[in-house]
Design an enzyme around this catalytic site. Structure first.
Site, mmCIF file in Angstrom:
data_model
loop_
_atom_site.group_PDB
_atom_site.id
_atom_site.type_symbol
_atom_site.label_atom_id
_atom_site.label_comp_id
_atom_site.label_asym_id
_atom_site.label_seq_id
_atom_site.Cartn_x
_atom_site.Cartn_y
_atom_site.Cartn_z
ATOM 1 N N ASP A 1 42.092 -115.729 -12.963
ATOM 2 C CA ASP A 1 42.188 -116.086 -14.057
ATOM 3 C C ASP A 1 42.274 -117.773 -14.430
ATOM 4 O O ASP A 1 41.914 -118.015 -15.555
ATOM 5 C CB ASP A 1 43.357 -115.428 -14.850
ATOM 6 N N HIS B 1 50.588 -111.543 -26.058
ATOM 7 C CA HIS B 1 50.814 -111.151 -24.793
ATOM 8 C C HIS B 1 52.183 -111.011 -24.611
ATOM 9 O O HIS B 1 52.935 -112.100 -25.153
ATOM 10 C CB HIS B 1 50.321 -111.867 -23.644
ATOM 11 N N TYR C 1 43.501 -118.320 -29.108
ATOM 12 C CA TYR C 1 42.024 -118.911 -28.632
ATOM 13 C C TYR C 1 40.939 -119.076 -29.677
ATOM 14 O O TYR C 1 39.878 -119.551 -29.452
ATOM 15 C CB TYR C 1 41.608 -118.040 -27.381
ATOM 16 N N HIS D 1 53.282 -116.980 -18.749
ATOM 17 C CA HIS D 1 52.818 -116.212 -17.791
ATOM 18 C C HIS D 1 52.940 -116.732 -16.159
ATOM 19 O O HIS D 1 52.740 -116.111 -15.201
ATOM 20 C CB HIS D 1 51.195 -115.687 -17.954
ATOM 21 N N ASP E 1 53.917 -114.221 -29.331
ATOM 22 C CA ASP E 1 52.430 -114.232 -28.696
ATOM 23 C C ASP E 1 51.966 -112.868 -28.740
ATOM 24 O O ASP E 1 52.906 -111.917 -28.280
ATOM 25 C CB ASP E 1 52.513 -114.763 -27.249
ATOM 26 N N ASP F 1 47.657 -116.368 -30.700
ATOM 27 C CA ASP F 1 46.496 -115.195 -30.398
ATOM 28 C C ASP F 1 46.925 -113.729 -30.797
ATOM 29 O O ASP F 1 46.439 -112.903 -30.796
ATOM 30 C CB ASP F 1 46.662 -115.205 -28.812
ATOM 31 N N GLY G 1 47.147 -116.013 -15.857
ATOM 32 C CA GLY G 1 46.988 -116.049 -17.247
ATOM 33 C C GLY G 1 46.755 -117.379 -17.913
ATOM 34 O O GLY G 1 47.421 -117.417 -18.865
HETATM 35 ZN ZN LIG Z 1 48.849 -114.867 -25.589
#
Ligand SMILES: [Zn+2]
Length: 314
Positions: A85, A166, A296, A127, A164, A252, A135
């Site tokens: 990644d 994630h 993003y 991450h 976020d 995101d 990530g």
């Molecule tokens: Zn994220």
């Protein structure tokens, strides 16, 4: 000049990115700065410069073997820093150390009383684990800041709030058994999105049992879905009386992000910032450090992060 808020804006910070055309490209910084200036916010905040975090500062969170590995890959610029990644690039060590240095400078500005609150757009790399990248995250500026704030300033309880899309897995697991880190995270349910963690049952271990709050949301969750769970975040923080609040405000989670499936509007990011400002004031210290995190879709990150900045201005 408003002493409420400092913002780190710098071409050095913009260098943290994985090439033009990559979701985490270096143009994320300029996308934010354009909107920040268009709204006249650059004239209303104290602008801070980043610095290089030192090797020793990185070791407050990361293992020496991992930091050395990044330094080696940074010279060659070849290969990946993880399973595929997070690509290496020439200078990645220095670029990642500047992100950490930006977060540390912002935290220091708050602790010294230069400002009450601060925002760093290219930061919140949640991450990155103690011993590996993941990530798009090389060094975990959140983790380094938590460790150093406690070591150097005597703070005992730090809140980490993450909106976020994630899960903030490598903040969560690094401090899973640490009662000094009050953790609250809304994210897309791990059954549908990387990194797959952050179930509601994950609430901390041992002495830290109950200090962590994970609030997974189904794909498609919007501002109304966020509004249903957000009061739990505020109540959770109030219960533990944190002395410093970090907000990872990844953009995101907005509708239209190319790699996630939540549907917040920028109002959610503004609301989270505003209510944390109110909470920090109620707690009597006012300290909030907001970190940009993911995002993003360039238009989305510009809207979400400027909404955060406007609300942090108070
Ligand atoms: Zn994220």
């Amino acid at each position: 000049m408003n002493n409420n808020l400092a913002v780190v804006v710098s071409e050095r910070l913009a260098r943290y990115g994985f090439g033009n055309g990559h979701p985490f490209g270096p143009d994320r910084h300029s996308a934010f700065v354009r909107e920040f200036e268009a709204r006249g916010l650059d004239r209303r905040v104290r602008v801070l410069e980043p610095r290089d975090a030192s090797y020793e500062e990185l070791l407050a969170f990361h293992t020496p073997s991992y930091v050395d590995f990044v330094r080696e890959r940074s010279v060659s610029g070849q290969g990946f820093l993880d399973a595929g990644d997070t690509p290496a690039f020439r200078g990645v060590y220095e670029a990642a150390a500047v992100v950490v240095g930006a977060t540390l400078n912002a935290a220091a500005a708050i602790m010294s009383g230069q400002c009450r609150r601060a925002f760093v757009p290219i930061a919140g790399l949640h991450h990155a684990a103690r011993d590996h990248a993941a990530g798009f995250c090389v060094f975990n500026d959140c983790g380094v800041a938590i460790e150093l704030l406690r070591r150097n300033t005597g703070l005992e309880r730090i809140a980490y709030v993450d909106i976020d899309a994630h899960h903030g897995d490598c903040v969560f697991y690094a401090f899973e058994d640490d009662p000094g880190v009050i953790f609250a995270d809304t994210h897309e349910d791990g059954r549908y999105l990387y990194p797959g963690t952050g179930a509601a049952e994950e609430t901390g271990r041992g002495a830290a049992a109950g200090t962590k709050l994970n609030l997974p949301l189904l794909p498609g969750a919007d501002d109304a879905a966020f509004a249903q769970v957000w009061p739990q975040v505020i109540a959770h923080l109030e219960r533990f009386d944190p002395q410093f609040i970090i907000l990872q405000c990844g953009a995101d989670s907005l509708e239209g992000d190319p790699i996630t499936h939540l549907r917040f509007s920028p109002k959610t990011h503004g609301r989270a910032a505003r209510e944390l400002v109110e909470l920090a004031d109620r707690l009597g210290h006012g300290r909030i450090l907001a970190l940009g995190g993911g995002g993003y879709n360039r238009g989305n990150l510009a809207q979400a992060w400027t909404a955060v900045v406007e609300n942090l201005l108070g």
